[in-house]
Each structure stands twice: as C-alpha cells, then as structure tokens.
Design a protein around this motif. Structure first.
Motif, PDB file in Angstrom:
ATOM      1  N   ALA A 169      -2.173   9.333   9.603  1.00  0.00           N
ATOM      2  CA  ALA A 169      -3.237   8.466   9.409  1.00  0.00           C
ATOM      3  C   ALA A 169      -2.530   7.090  10.056  1.00  0.00           C
ATOM      4  N   TYR A 170      -1.464   6.461   9.347  1.00  0.00           N
ATOM      5  CA  TYR A 170      -0.866   5.252   9.670  1.00  0.00           C
ATOM      6  C   TYR A 170      -0.450   5.542  11.137  1.00  0.00           C
ATOM      7  N   VAL A 226      -0.702  10.822   5.116  1.00  0.00           N
ATOM      8  CA  VAL A 226      -0.747   9.337   5.414  1.00  0.00           C
ATOM      9  C   VAL A 226       0.009   8.828   6.633  1.00  0.00           C
ATOM     10  N   GLY A 241       0.947  14.799  -0.122  1.00  0.00           N
ATOM     11  CA  GLY A 241      -0.053  14.000   0.742  1.00  0.00           C
ATOM     12  C   GLY A 241       0.600  13.231   1.696  1.00  0.00           C
ATOM     13  N   TRP A 242       1.977  12.899   1.601  1.00  0.00           N
ATOM     14  CA  TRP A 242       2.520  12.118   2.622  1.00  0.00           C
ATOM     15  C   TRP A 242       2.213  12.152   3.767  1.00  0.00           C
ATOM     16  N   ARG A 251      -3.375   6.843  -0.333  1.00  0.00           N
ATOM     17  CA  ARG A 251      -2.962   5.476   0.573  1.00  0.00           C
ATOM     18  C   ARG A 251      -3.497   5.322   1.861  1.00  0.00           C
ATOM     19  N   ILE A 252      -4.371   6.365   2.248  1.00  0.00           N
ATOM     20  CA  ILE A 252      -5.094   6.165   3.554  1.00  0.00           C
ATOM     21  C   ILE A 252      -6.164   5.385   3.401  1.00  0.00           C
ATOM     22  N   MET A 253      -6.645   4.921   2.256  1.00  0.00           N
ATOM     23  CA  MET A 253      -7.632   3.959   1.790  1.00  0.00           C
ATOM     24  C   MET A 253      -7.263   2.675   2.296  1.00  0.00           C
ATOM     25  N   TYR A 254      -6.063   2.272   2.450  1.00  0.00           N
ATOM     26  CA  TYR A 254      -5.760   0.817   2.816  1.00  0.00           C
ATOM     27  C   TYR A 254      -5.809   0.641   4.421  1.00  0.00           C
ATOM     28  N   ASP A 297      -0.587  10.833  -3.205  1.00  0.00           N
ATOM     29  CA  ASP A 297      -0.330   9.693  -2.312  1.00  0.00           C
ATOM     30  C   ASP A 297      -1.384   9.785  -1.286  1.00  0.00           C
ATOM     31  N   VAL A 298      -1.969  10.796  -0.971  1.00  0.00           N
ATOM     32  CA  VAL A 298      -3.001  10.767   0.110  1.00  0.00           C
ATOM     33  C   VAL A 298      -4.236   9.554  -0.078  1.00  0.00           C
ATOM     34  N   GLY A 321       0.766  -1.168  -0.052  1.00  0.00           N
ATOM     35  CA  GLY A 321       0.072  -0.046   0.104  1.00  0.00           C
ATOM     36  C   GLY A 321       0.740   1.100   0.066  1.00  0.00           C
TER      37      GLY A 321
END
Lengths: 228, 155, 46
Positions: free
Chosen positions: C16-17, C13, C9-10, A37-40, A34-35, A22
């Motif tokens: 969130a992770y 991400v 956007g990283w 990737r929050i979907m995963y 790349d945002v 992901g």
C-alpha cells in the motif's frame, strides 16, 4: 511560487514524521495487527480527495458566477489531484480489505460510491478534451463538476444510511491515541502537498491557456520558426 | 458570453444537481427495503421459503461457541446471530484471519430448505474501533449488534 | 483455526505504501514535465 514551496516543505515534513510514527512507533491493532497501518495513508487519501472535490465544486460555482477563467484553472487542479488520490484510495482499500475482510472488492455502498466518484471526476477531465473552445470547456467542466459532486456527500454518509461491509467513520473516541497522532500528521501533510499540486496544476493550465491565446498567424509563424 | 446566460446556466446546473440528488434520495429510500446489502438472521428467517434458493447476503455476528471445523478441513460451520434469531451456516471457504467468535460477518450464499445457509464467500466485518493489543477486550454484545444495525434501509 | 489476529500483515502495508509513493512520484514527475512544456511555449511566444 513561494507559497507552493512552503506547502511542499511543510507537507513533506509532516508526512515524513507521520509515516515514521505510523510505521514504527504506533502499536499494531489488537486484531488487525500491522495491516491496520494502511489506515495512515488510506484515511488521509479519502479525506483530502473529498476535500479537493469540494473545492472543485466551489470553483465551478465561482466560474459560472463570475466567468473568470482563473476558477477553471483551479477547478482542473483540484479535480486532477482529487482523482489521483481517489485512485490511490481504491487500491489501498482493496489491499486492506483483502487482509481484513478477506476480499479484494465487494459491491457494498461505500466501495461502489467511491468508485463512482473516481469515474465521474475522471469523466470531467475527459470531457474537457472534447470541448471546441476555451469558453465551452470551462462551462462544460463546471456543469459536469457540479453534477459529479452529488456523489461526494453520498460517499461520506452512505455507511450511516445503509448497511455496508465498510465500517462507519471512526472518531478519536474509537481510535487509540497512539494511532490518532500519525493519522493527523499524515492528513495535514497530504493536505499541504495536495494544495501545492493543485496550485501547480492550475499554473500549468494558466500558462498553456495564455499560450493558446496567441493569435493564429503568430502561432503559425512560431511553429514554422521552430521547425526551421 | 454574457453574464445573464452564464448565470442562467449556473441556476440550471444547481437546479439539476438538486433534482438529481432529490430523485436519488427518493429512489433509494423507497426501494431501500429491496436494496439492503445484507439480511439479518431475523429478516432472513421471516422471509421463510421466499428466501431459499436465490443468492443473498446474510450479515450478523458469529455466535459464541458455535464454530466447528469439519474433519475434512474444508467446511466450517457456525451460527450467525443478530440477537433475535440465529441461522446455522455451512461455509466452504478459507476464513479470513480475523474470523472469530463474536465478530461481524457478511456471507454471500443461499438459504437451504433445511434452514441452513451455505456460503463460499465469507467476509469479516470490522467495526470502527482501533485499539492497541493488550487492552482487555469486552465482548460487548449490545454494542456489536448496534454496529451491525447501522443503516436500517432508510436514510 | 485462525485466532482472530492477522499475522504477516507487513506485505500488505509495504504494498500500500509503495503504490502510494510511486503514484504520487509519477504524478509530480508528470506535473514537472507539463510545467516545463508550458513554460517553453510561453517563452517561445514572447
């Protein structure tokens, strides 16, 4: 115990591979970059939270039907893990929403019903603490769970029934195959982990219930000896 | 606790659940018209003077070729369309990065008496398509409008 | 004028992770703490 270990190992393995794909293998989305990737993590959280709530609903029915406390143990396990994932869902969605929609939050149906879902099931956990005894506790929780569950199909279908800011469900037809793979891996990974945690929480509930089943004089003696 | 009492509770609970669900369904579907999350340009236009003044949401697609930024750099103007009607918009907002021609937007603001919609809250609506970059994008107007019309107010 | 693609956007991400991993780790820690306590009280009882 063994089944739990197996679930955790399988879950961690799948989630690790899924997260790697992901974050580093799947392409960025053409508009979201790349945002996306929050979907995963966001979509698996939603799926598994709703699955756990559905299981909790089934356990609640089984409890009221049979009166066996083991259903109460499983019910509290499913709800507690569900609420944790539900909370994560809201935070992940807020971050994703800020980046794509431009807002952290809006009172659209999907967001509102998801928040209501978290509050209702957290409410079941709070209600449990107020019950005077074990039997009442399991009954109150089961009744409250059945009522809270009404919101779950609403969360799923609201985007099809009403206008919303949130998009409707995607499907393999609308998602690039390179993105479907990490989504699947993470979903199964989280499913196994969530089931392991649900069983773990149920085991805790069972043993603490047994501990409180000890007659009062014995308990007093235990506590006194512990203080001595 | 005896079996009969427990099963009565189960029956009552399920009955209660069905009743609440049915009531909710009726309540939502009958007031669905008033409960719309956003108005389409055609609906807003049809309301005429009734729609002016109050805070409402307008949802539609950003019309191709309509985007222009005022020299002061703070105001953005564009038109929102649903294929039937279009409404000119003045936005005093920093648009999200995904803002572009042909994308769905939801705007919270007011309809002015001159027929221009003013907003300070500009939200971009994404559809359920997730594709890798490079794949040629077809600005499929029909499909976009369809995604916009999901949920016509009645389940 | 934005070009319709989100850049940078990283950070979202990573946020969130990180929140996801942190919250799940705290939950597992809380489970193990409660589990140990429940086991202890059961052992005391026998």
């Amino acid at each position: 115990m063994n089944i739990r270990k197996l679930l955790v190992l399988a879950g961690l393995g799948l989630a690790a591979v899924g997260t790697y794909f992901g974050l580093f293998v799947a392409p960025p989305e053409r508009h979201m970059g790349d945002v996306q990737r929050i979907m995963y993590v966001h979509v698996p959280s939603a799926w598994i939270a709703m699955l756990l709530y559905t299981l909790a609903f089934g356990f609640a029915i089984a409890l009221l039907w049979s009166g066996r406390q083991k259903w109460d143990d499983l019910m509290v396990g499913a709800i507690e893990v569900g609420v944790v994932l539900n909370a994560l869902l809201l935070v992940q969605g807020s971050l994703w929403g800020r980046a794509t929609w431009g807002v952290w939050w809006d009172w659209d149906v999907r967001l509102t019903t998801s928040l209501v879902m978290a509050i209702l099931f957290a409410g079941v956990l709070v209600l449990r603490r107020m019950a005077p005894n074990e039997e009442r506790r399991s009954q109150w929780s089961a009744v409250a769970t059945v009522v809270a569950f009404i919101d779950v199909p609403l969360v799923y279908f609201c985007v099809r029934w009403w206008r919303s800011l949130h998009q409707i469900q995607s499907s393999p037809d609308t998602v690039d195959p390179a993105m479907v793979l990490p989504l699947r891996l993470n979903s199964f990974g989280l499913l196994f982990l969530a089931l392991a945690w649900m069983l773990w929480r149920a085991a805790i509930e069972r043993s603490s219930r047994r501990a409180s089943e000890v007659p009062l004089p014995t308990r007093v003696a235990i506590e006194e000896s512990a203080h001595a | 606790m005896n079996r009969d009492r427990r099963r009565r509770i189960l029956g009552i609970t399920l009955g209660l659940g069905v009743a609440i669900a049915a009531f909710g369904y009726l309540a939502f579907s009958s007031v669905g018209e008033n409960l719309v999350y956003y108005w389409s340009p055609a609906e807003l236009r049809a309301e005429g003077a009734k729609a002016t003044g109050s805070i409402v949401r307008l949802g539609g697609l950003v019309e191709a070729g309509s985007i222009s930024r005022d020299p002061d750099g703070l105001t953005l103007s564009f038109s929102v369309t649903d294929g039937e009607a279009s409404v000119p918009v003045l936005a005093r907002a920093v648009p999200p990065a995904m803002f572009r021609e042909g994308i769905g937007v939801v705007l919270e603001g007011q309809m002015g008496s001159d027929g221009t919609f003013t907003t300070e809250r500009l939200m971009v609506k994404h559809d359920n398509e997730y594709q890798a970059p490079g794949e040629e994008e077809m600005p499929d107007m029909e499909n976009l409008i369809e995604t916009l019309q999901v949920g016509d107010g009645s389940p | 004028m934005p070009d319709g693609v989100i850049g940078g956007g990283w950070s979202y991400v990573i946020a969130a992770y990180s929140v996801t991993v942190a919250v799940l780790a705290i939950y597992v820690w809380s489970l193990s703490r409660r589990s140990r306590r429940a086991e202890r009280s059961q052992r005391d009882e026998s």
